[in-house]
Write a protein that holds these residues in place. Structure first.
Motif, PDB file in Angstrom:
ATOM      1  N   ALA A  24      55.792  75.256  18.658  1.00 60.13           N
ATOM      2  CA  ALA A  24      54.467  75.646  19.203  1.00 60.13           C
ATOM      3  C   ALA A  24      53.491  75.678  18.033  1.00 60.13           C
ATOM      4  CB  ALA A  24      54.766  77.357  19.655  1.00 60.13           C
ATOM      5  N   PHE A  25      53.975  75.765  16.821  1.00 58.50           N
ATOM      6  CA  PHE A  25      53.008  75.569  15.733  1.00 58.50           C
ATOM      7  C   PHE A  25      52.532  74.229  15.437  1.00 58.50           C
ATOM      8  CE2 PHE A  25      53.642  80.049  14.392  1.00 58.50           C
ATOM      9  CZ  PHE A  25      52.346  80.312  13.974  1.00 58.50           C
ATOM     10  N   ALA A  26      53.573  73.330  15.555  1.00 57.75           N
ATOM     11  CA  ALA A  26      53.614  71.880  15.438  1.00 57.75           C
ATOM     12  C   ALA A  26      52.634  71.446  16.357  1.00 57.75           C
ATOM     13  CB  ALA A  26      54.776  71.156  15.468  1.00 57.75           C
ATOM     14  N   ASP A  27      52.465  72.019  17.706  1.00 54.39           N
ATOM     15  CA  ASP A  27      51.791  71.579  18.695  1.00 54.39           C
ATOM     16  C   ASP A  27      50.309  72.023  18.368  1.00 54.39           C
ATOM     17  OD1 ASP A  27      50.862  70.443  21.338  1.00 54.39           O
ATOM     18  OD2 ASP A  27      50.738  72.413  22.194  1.00 54.39           O
ATOM     19  N   ILE A  28      50.186  73.220  18.137  1.00 51.34           N
ATOM     20  CA  ILE A  28      48.787  73.787  17.592  1.00 51.34           C
ATOM     21  C   ILE A  28      48.126  73.227  16.651  1.00 51.34           C
ATOM     22  CG2 ILE A  28      47.576  75.870  16.905  1.00 51.34           C
ATOM     23  CD1 ILE A  28      49.641  77.654  18.150  1.00 51.34           C
ATOM     24  N   PHE A  29      48.877  72.821  15.543  1.00 48.58           N
ATOM     25  CA  PHE A  29      48.525  72.029  14.403  1.00 48.58           C
ATOM     26  C   PHE A  29      47.977  70.613  14.715  1.00 48.58           C
ATOM     27  CE2 PHE A  29      50.888  75.121  11.398  1.00 48.58           C
ATOM     28  CZ  PHE A  29      50.101  75.925  11.284  1.00 48.58           C
ATOM     29  N   PHE A  30      48.836  69.911  15.547  1.00 43.71           N
ATOM     30  CA  PHE A  30      48.551  68.559  15.872  1.00 43.71           C
ATOM     31  C   PHE A  30      47.571  68.455  16.659  1.00 43.71           C
ATOM     32  CE2 PHE A  30      49.130  65.203  18.951  1.00 43.71           C
ATOM     33  CZ  PHE A  30      49.192  64.054  18.137  1.00 43.71           C
ATOM     34  N   ARG A  31      47.056  69.414  17.607  1.00 47.52           N
ATOM     35  CA  ARG A  31      46.015  69.563  18.464  1.00 47.52           C
ATOM     36  C   ARG A  31      44.562  69.721  17.851  1.00 47.52           C
ATOM     37  NH1 ARG A  31      47.067  68.872  24.006  1.00 47.52           N
ATOM     38  NH2 ARG A  31      49.340  69.189  24.084  1.00 47.52           N
ATOM     39  N   GLY A  32      44.737  70.671  16.564  1.00 48.31           N
ATOM     40  CA  GLY A  32      43.736  70.944  15.609  1.00 48.31           C
ATOM     41  C   GLY A  32      42.982  71.957  16.456  1.00 48.31           C
ATOM     42  N   GLU A  33      43.573  73.164  16.813  1.00 49.63           N
ATOM     43  CA  GLU A  33      43.353  74.189  17.653  1.00 49.63           C
ATOM     44  C   GLU A  33      42.681  75.179  16.695  1.00 49.63           C
ATOM     45  OE1 GLU A  33      45.771  75.376  20.525  1.00 49.63           O
ATOM     46  OE2 GLU A  33      46.057  73.367  21.102  1.00 49.63           O
ATOM     47  N   VAL A  34      42.952  75.242  15.410  1.00 48.92           N
ATOM     48  CA  VAL A  34      42.391  76.305  14.361  1.00 48.92           C
ATOM     49  C   VAL A  34      40.992  75.737  14.111  1.00 48.92           C
ATOM     50  CG1 VAL A  34      42.894  77.782  12.659  1.00 48.92           C
ATOM     51  CG2 VAL A  34      44.614  76.992  14.313  1.00 48.92           C
ATOM     52  N   MET A  35      40.043  76.492  14.230  1.00 54.20           N
ATOM     53  CA  MET A  35      38.965  75.927  13.735  1.00 54.20           C
ATOM     54  C   MET A  35      38.492  76.584  12.389  1.00 54.20           C
ATOM     55  SD  MET A  35      37.661  74.350  15.778  1.00 54.20           S
ATOM     56  CE  MET A  35      38.095  73.638  17.560  1.00 54.20           C
ATOM     57  N   ASP A  36      38.802  75.703  11.403  1.00 55.90           N
ATOM     58  CA  ASP A  36      38.769  76.345   9.873  1.00 55.90           C
ATOM     59  C   ASP A  36      38.494  75.196   9.050  1.00 55.90           C
ATOM     60  OD1 ASP A  36      40.074  77.058   6.991  1.00 55.90           O
ATOM     61  OD2 ASP A  36      39.889  79.216   7.969  1.00 55.90           O
ATOM     62  N   ASP A  37      37.708  75.152   8.037  1.00 52.13           N
ATOM     63  CA  ASP A  37      37.157  73.927   7.275  1.00 52.13           C
ATOM     64  C   ASP A  37      38.383  73.620   6.353  1.00 52.13           C
ATOM     65  OD1 ASP A  37      34.640  73.900   8.198  1.00 52.13           O
ATOM     66  OD2 ASP A  37      33.753  75.047   6.740  1.00 52.13           O
TER      67      ASP A  37
END
Length: 129
Positions: A24-37
């Motif tokens: 799940a984390f790999a998918d979240i990070f791959f898609r760039g879903e966390v908006m942080d500089d």
């Protein structure tokens, strides 16, 4: 953790849940879903997620590719812990979503150190005997 659980290998259930959360984390990070500089500047890898025996705490080991700014990345992941927990809960079907703890993965550094030791002249001399 009680005395009986110390030193025990993780159960199949712990391993399975940890692997589901890791994906799940790999998918979240791959898609760039966390908006942080800071996080958007790094490609993150999640080599392992360790679960406590009661599945209430997930320790997520992360490492930015290249290894730079690892502590800063972990600090920013901690800032977004609530959002990330919700995103993982949407992807992984569990009765209770565990609390998240982020740590820098040091296994790459440890394996590099072991390789250096094995390549050292003192060890090579001992192996030749």
């Amino acid at each position: 953790m009680n005395a009986r659980e110390k030193g025990r290998p993780p159960s199949q259930r712990q391993l399975k849940v940890g692997e589901l959360i890791r994906h799940a984390f790999a998918d979240i990070f791959f898609r760039g879903e966390v908006m942080d500089d800071v996080l958007s500047k790094h490609s993150l890898t999640v080599p392992e997620v360790r679960m406590t025996p009661d599945l209430k705490l997930a320790t997520v080991y992360v490492m930015p590719l290249g290894g730079g700014d690892a502590d800063e990345v972990v600090a920013h992941l901690d800032k977004h812990k609530r959002f990330l927990r919700g995103e993982v809960a949407r992807r992984v079907s569990l009765k209770f979503m565990p609390e998240l703890r982020f740590k820098v993965d040091t296994s790459f550094e440890s394996s590099r150190r072991i390789d250096e030791l094995l390549a050292s002249p003192a060890v090579a001399r001992d192996l030749d005997d």
